[in-house]
Design an enzyme around this catalytic site. Structure first.
Site, PDB file in Angstrom:
ATOM      1  CD  GLN A 111      -6.662 -50.347  54.623  1.00  9.79           C
ATOM      2  OE1 GLN A 111      -5.941 -50.731  53.327  1.00  9.79           O
ATOM      3  NE2 GLN A 111      -5.929 -50.612  55.577  1.00  9.79           N
ATOM      4  CE  LYS A 114      -5.920 -54.583  55.547  1.00 10.59           C
ATOM      5  NZ  LYS A 114      -4.813 -54.391  55.135  1.00 10.59           N
ATOM      6  CE  LYS A 126      -3.671 -49.928  49.951  1.00  7.51           C
ATOM      7  NZ  LYS A 126      -3.391 -50.641  51.177  1.00  7.51           N
ATOM      8  CG  ASP A 166       0.180 -51.003  49.798  1.00  4.88           C
ATOM      9  OD1 ASP A 166      -0.572 -51.574  50.718  1.00  4.88           O
ATOM     10  OD2 ASP A 166      -0.096 -51.646  48.752  1.00  4.88           O
TER      11      ASP A 166
HETATM   12  P1  NDP Z   1       6.786 -53.790  49.411  1.00  3.64           P
HETATM   13  O1  NDP Z   1       6.892 -52.716  48.277  1.00  3.64           O
HETATM   14  O2  NDP Z   1       7.792 -53.328  50.582  1.00  3.64           O
HETATM   15  O3  NDP Z   1       7.331 -55.140  49.057  1.00  3.64           O
HETATM   16  C1  NDP Z   1       6.299 -55.734  48.045  1.00  3.64           C
HETATM   17  C2  NDP Z   1       7.095 -57.086  47.596  1.00  3.64           C
HETATM   18  O4  NDP Z   1       6.345 -57.812  47.051  1.00  3.64           O
HETATM   19  C3  NDP Z   1       8.321 -56.946  46.771  1.00  3.64           C
HETATM   20  O5  NDP Z   1       9.221 -58.065  47.293  1.00  3.64           O
HETATM   21  C4  NDP Z   1       7.919 -57.002  45.631  1.00  3.64           C
HETATM   22  O6  NDP Z   1       8.820 -57.301  44.714  1.00  3.64           O
HETATM   23  C5  NDP Z   1       6.911 -57.921  45.626  1.00  3.64           C
HETATM   24  N1  NDP Z   1       5.967 -57.953  44.561  1.00  3.64           N
HETATM   25  C6  NDP Z   1       5.194 -56.884  44.331  1.00  3.64           C
HETATM   26  N2  NDP Z   1       4.400 -56.571  43.605  1.00  3.64           N
HETATM   27  C7  NDP Z   1       4.644 -58.004  42.861  1.00  3.64           C
HETATM   28  C8  NDP Z   1       4.024 -58.546  41.812  1.00  3.64           C
HETATM   29  N3  NDP Z   1       3.173 -57.892  40.827  1.00  3.64           N
HETATM   30  N4  NDP Z   1       4.503 -59.700  41.428  1.00  3.64           N
HETATM   31  C9  NDP Z   1       5.554 -60.389  42.281  1.00  3.64           C
HETATM   32  N5  NDP Z   1       5.959 -59.681  43.404  1.00  3.64           N
HETATM   33  C10 NDP Z   1       5.646 -58.556  43.752  1.00  3.64           C
HETATM   34  O7  NDP Z   1       5.266 -53.731  49.776  1.00  3.64           O
HETATM   35  P2  NDP Z   1       4.789 -54.356  51.324  1.00  3.64           P
HETATM   36  O8  NDP Z   1       5.637 -55.409  51.773  1.00  3.64           O
HETATM   37  O9  NDP Z   1       4.563 -53.189  52.082  1.00  3.64           O
HETATM   38  O10 NDP Z   1       3.493 -54.873  50.764  1.00  3.64           O
HETATM   39  C11 NDP Z   1       3.221 -56.258  50.521  1.00  3.64           C
HETATM   40  C12 NDP Z   1       1.921 -56.470  50.501  1.00  3.64           C
HETATM   41  O11 NDP Z   1       1.355 -56.202  51.811  1.00  3.64           O
HETATM   42  C13 NDP Z   1       0.902 -55.936  49.689  1.00  3.64           C
HETATM   43  O12 NDP Z   1      -0.233 -56.610  49.351  1.00  3.64           O
HETATM   44  C14 NDP Z   1       0.196 -54.825  50.638  1.00  3.64           C
HETATM   45  O13 NDP Z   1      -0.989 -54.316  49.943  1.00  3.64           O
HETATM   46  C15 NDP Z   1       0.070 -55.635  51.785  1.00  3.64           C
HETATM   47  N6  NDP Z   1       0.297 -54.798  53.001  1.00  3.64           N
HETATM   48  C16 NDP Z   1       1.321 -53.886  53.542  1.00  3.64           C
HETATM   49  C17 NDP Z   1       1.010 -53.037  54.686  1.00  3.64           C
HETATM   50  C18 NDP Z   1       2.071 -52.300  54.947  1.00  3.64           C
HETATM   51  O14 NDP Z   1       2.144 -51.825  56.179  1.00  3.64           O
HETATM   52  N7  NDP Z   1       2.906 -51.879  54.365  1.00  3.64           N
HETATM   53  C19 NDP Z   1       0.230 -53.416  55.709  1.00  3.64           C
HETATM   54  C20 NDP Z   1      -0.890 -54.452  55.232  1.00  3.64           C
HETATM   55  C21 NDP Z   1      -0.740 -55.145  53.817  1.00  3.64           C
HETATM   56  P3  NDP Z   1       9.832 -56.543  43.781  1.00  3.64           P
HETATM   57  O15 NDP Z   1      10.452 -55.648  44.645  1.00  3.64           O
HETATM   58  O16 NDP Z   1      10.616 -57.111  42.800  1.00  3.64           O
HETATM   59  O17 NDP Z   1       8.521 -55.567  43.156  1.00  3.64           O
HETATM   60  O1  2IT Z   2      -3.042 -52.478  53.521  1.00  4.67           O
HETATM   61  C1  2IT Z   2      -2.793 -51.745  54.724  1.00  4.67           C
HETATM   62  O2  2IT Z   2      -3.306 -52.076  55.580  1.00  4.67           O
HETATM   63  C2  2IT Z   2      -1.665 -50.796  54.531  1.00  4.67           C
HETATM   64  N1  2IT Z   2      -1.104 -50.784  53.486  1.00  4.67           N
HETATM   65  C3  2IT Z   2      -1.345 -50.053  55.705  1.00  4.67           C
HETATM   66  C4  2IT Z   2      -2.321 -49.011  55.513  1.00  4.67           C
HETATM   67  C5  2IT Z   2      -2.051 -47.766  56.816  1.00  4.67           C
HETATM   68  O3  2IT Z   2      -2.925 -46.791  56.828  1.00  4.67           O
HETATM   69  O4  2IT Z   2      -1.225 -48.126  57.526  1.00  4.67           O
END
Ligand code: NDP
Ligand code: 2IT
Length: 444
Positions: A111, A114, A126, A166
Site C-alpha cells: 500500500q 501504491k 492495512k 477490502d
Molecule cells: P470481496 O470480498 O468483495 O471479493 C473477494 C472475491 O475473491 C470473492 O469472490 C471471494 O470469494 C474471492 N476470494 C477471496 N479470498 C479467496 C481465497 N482465499 N480463495 C479463493 N477466492 C477467494 O473483495 P474485493 O473484491 O474488495 O477484493 C479482491 C482483491 O482486490 C483483494 O486482493 C483485495 O485486496 C484487492 N483490492 C481491493 C480493493 C477494493 O477497493 N475493494 C482495492 C484494491 C485491491 P468468496 O466470496 O467465496 O470468499
Molecule cells: O488494497 C487496496 O488498495 C484497498 N483495499 C483499498 C484501500 C482504500 O483505502 O481505499
C-alpha cells in the site's frame, strides 16, 4: 554484498515466519536494486531500507462479540500503520479467516508504493481480522464491527489513519464501523472511506477499483497498438473488484467469459451476465454456482480453473497467490496478451517472471488496482471540503489518475533501461517519492 541484498538477506532470516510479507518485500527490493545502487551511501547512512520495511507501528487486539446463539466469540484484530511519509495512513480492512500478521503486513507494505503512485497525499496502512462475515447475520456482523472499532478508534482519524474496505469488508461493514467511531469519538469526520452515499461516501468509489483496472489496461494496450474492444477477457473473483472490472470491460467492448469464488468458477461462452452476477453477489450474498440458474448454458466447475480458459487479457481479482507458475504457462500456451492485477499480489513471483519472459504485458496490482484507494483519497477531499462531486467528475479524475499511473511506471522502467518491465517501473516510481519524503523529514 549490495545494501539492498544485505537488507533482504537479513529480512529473510528475521521474517521467515511471514511468507506473504517476505514475498512482497522480495519483489520490491529486487527491482529497486539499481535505484538504491545510485544513492547507496546516503540510503545506507540514513538506514532508509531498514526504516522502510519496519512498520511505524502494529496494533493487535482482541475482538470479543456475541453470536446469535448467545455465545461469546473472540477474533484477533490488526492495524498496521506502515508509513506516513507522504500522508495519513490509508488502506483497507480485510475480514477473512486467512488473515494473520504476515498477510496484513504484506498488504500494508504494498500500500505504501501504491498510494504513492496515485500522486495523492496518502501513506500506507492495512488492517483486518480473521473474522469471517460469510454466513453471519447482519446483527452478528454489526456486533463484530462495533467491538472491532471499540479498540481501533484510538488509533485512527481523518488526518491520522483512514481505513476502508477490502476482502469481506463492504458498504455494510463500513457503515457499522463508522457508526461506532462516531459514537465513541463524537466527531462526524472522514475517518473511513467507502462510506454510504447518504453519510459522506463518494460516488464511483464502489466502481473505482474495477473501473480503474480497466482504464489502465486500455492505456497499456493502446501503448502497444491494441485495444480492449473485441478481446476475450478472463476474470477471477466475484467480489467488488471483479464485478466492476467485468462491467467496465463490457462497456469497453470486451467479452468477459469467467468469474469465480472460493468454491468454484463459471465459464460463460456468451459473456458474463452482469445483472445476474450483481444479484447473486451484491443482493443475495450467495455462491457463484447460482449463476447456472440464470444462465443454464454456462458451465460451473468446483475448485480453481479460470486461467485454463483461452483469452487475450487475464484479470486476477480475487486474492493473493491465485495465479501460479502452471497457470502462467497455461495462459501463455493459450496466447494471452496482457495480465493486469486487480487483486493484491495475485501472481506469484515465478509466474510473474514467466509471463514477462514470454512477452506478456504484465502490470502489478500496486499500479493496476490503485484506482480504489485513489478514489478513497478523492472521498477524503470531498469530506474535507464538505462537498460531493458528481459521478462523472469522480470518474473522470479516476481515469486521469490511472492513465497517469501507467505513463509514470512506463517512464520509470525506461529510465532504468527496463522498458516494458512494469513491475520494476511501479516499484521505482512508488519508492522514489516516499524515499524523498523520508529523507527530507529526517531520521524518525
Ligand atoms: P470481496 O470480498 O468483495 O471479493 C473477494 C472475491 O475473491 C470473492 O469472490 C471471494 O470469494 C474471492 N476470494 C477471496 N479470498 C479467496 C481465497 N482465499 N480463495 C479463493 N477466492 C477467494 O473483495 P474485493 O473484491 O474488495 O477484493 C479482491 C482483491 O482486490 C483483494 O486482493 C483485495 O485486496 C484487492 N483490492 C481491493 C480493493 C477494493 O477497493 N475493494 C482495492 C484494491 C485491491 P468468496 O466470496 O467465496 O470468499
Ligand atoms: O488494497 C487496496 O488498495 C484497498 N483495499 C483499498 C484501500 C482504500 O483505502 O481505499
Amino acid at each position: 554484498m549490495s545494501y539492498t541484498k544485505e537488507i533482504l538477506a537479513s529480512a529473510e532470516r528475521q521474517y521467515a515466519d511471514q511468507p506473504e510479507f517476505l514475498q512482497a518485500m522480495r519483489e520490491v527490493l529486487e527491482s529497486l536494486e539499481p535505484v538504491i545502487a545510485k544513492n547507496e551511501e546516503e540510503y545506507k547512512k540514513e538506514a532508509l531500507l531498514e526504516r522502510l520495511i519496519v512498520p511505524d507501528r502494529v496494533v493487535m487486539f482482541r475482538v470479543p462479540w456475541v453470536d446469535d446463539q448467545g455465545n461469546a466469540r473472540v477474533n484477533t484484530g490488526y492495524r498496521v500503520q506502515f508509513n506516513n511519509a507522504i500522508g495519513p495512513y490509508k488502506g483497507g480492512l480485510r475480514l477473512h479467516p486467512s488473515v494473520n500478521l504476515s498477510v496484513i503486513k504484506f498488504l500494508g507494505f504494498e500500500q505504501i508504493f501504491k498510494n504513492s503512485l496515485t500522486g495523492l497525499p496518502i501513506g500506507g496502512g492495512k488492517g483486518g481480522s480473521d473474522f469471517d462475515p460469510k454466513g453471519k447475520s447482519d446483527r452478528e456482523v454489526m456486533a463484530f464491527c462495533q467491538s472491532f472499532m471499540a479498540e481501533l478508534w484510538k488509533y485512527v482519524g481523518a488526518d491520522r489513519d483512514v481505513p476502508a474496505g477490502d476482502i469481506g469488508t463492504g458498504a455494510r461493514e463500513i457503515g457499522y464501523l463508522f457508526g461506532m467511531y462516531k459514537k465513541l469519538n463524537g466527531n462526524f469526520e472522514g475517518v473511513l472511506t467507502g462510506k454510504g452515499l447518504t453519510y459522506g461516501g463518494s460516488l464511483a468509489r464502489k466502481e473505482a477499483t474495477g473501473y480503474g483496472l480497466l482504464y489502465l489496461t486500455e492505456e497499456l494496450l493502446k501503448t502497444h497498438g491494441q485495444k480492449l474492444a473485441g478481446k476475450t477477457v478472463v476474470v477471477s473473483g466475484a467480489g467488488n473488484v471483479a464485478i466492476y472490472a467485468v462491467e467496465k470491460a463490457q462497456q469497453l467492448g470486451a467479452k468477459v467469459v469467467t468469474v469465480s469464488d472460493s468454491n468454484g468458477w463459471i465459464y460463460d461462452p456468451d459473456g458474463i451476465d452482469l445483472a445476474a452476477l450483481k444479484e447473486i453477489k451484491e443482493v443475495k450474498r450467495a455462491r457463484i454456482k447460482e449463476y447456472l440458474s440464470y444462465r443454464p448454458n454456462a458451465v460451473y466447475t468446483e475448485g480453481k480453473g479460470v486461467w485454463s480458459v483461452k483469452c487475450d487479457v487475464a484479470l486476477p481479482c480475487a486474492t493473493q497467490n491465485e495465479l501460479l507458475l502452471d497457470d502462467a504457462k497455461a495462459l501463455v500456451a493459450n496466447g494471452v496478451t496482457a495480465v493486469c492485477e486487480g487483486a493484491n499480489m495475485p501472481t506469484s513471483i515465478e509466474a510473474t517472471k514467466y509471463l514477462q519472459a514470454n512477452g506478456v504485458l504484465f502490470v502489478p496490482g500496486k499500479a493496476a488496482n490503485a484506482g480504489g484507494v485513489a478514489t478513497s483519497a478523492l472521498e477524503m477531499s470531498q469530506n474535507s471540503e464538505r462537498l460531493s462531486w458528481s459521478f462523472e467528475e469522480v470518474d473522470a479524475k479516476l481515469k486521469t489518475i490511472m492513465v497517469g499511473i501507467f505513463r509514470n511506471i512506463d517512464a520509470a522502467a525506461k529510465r532504468y533501461g527496463m522498458d516494458g518491465n512494469y513491475v520494476a517501473g511501479a516499484n521505482i516510481a512508488g519508492f522514489e517519492k516516499v524515499a524523498n519524503a523520508m529523507l527530507a523529514q529526517g531520521v524518525c
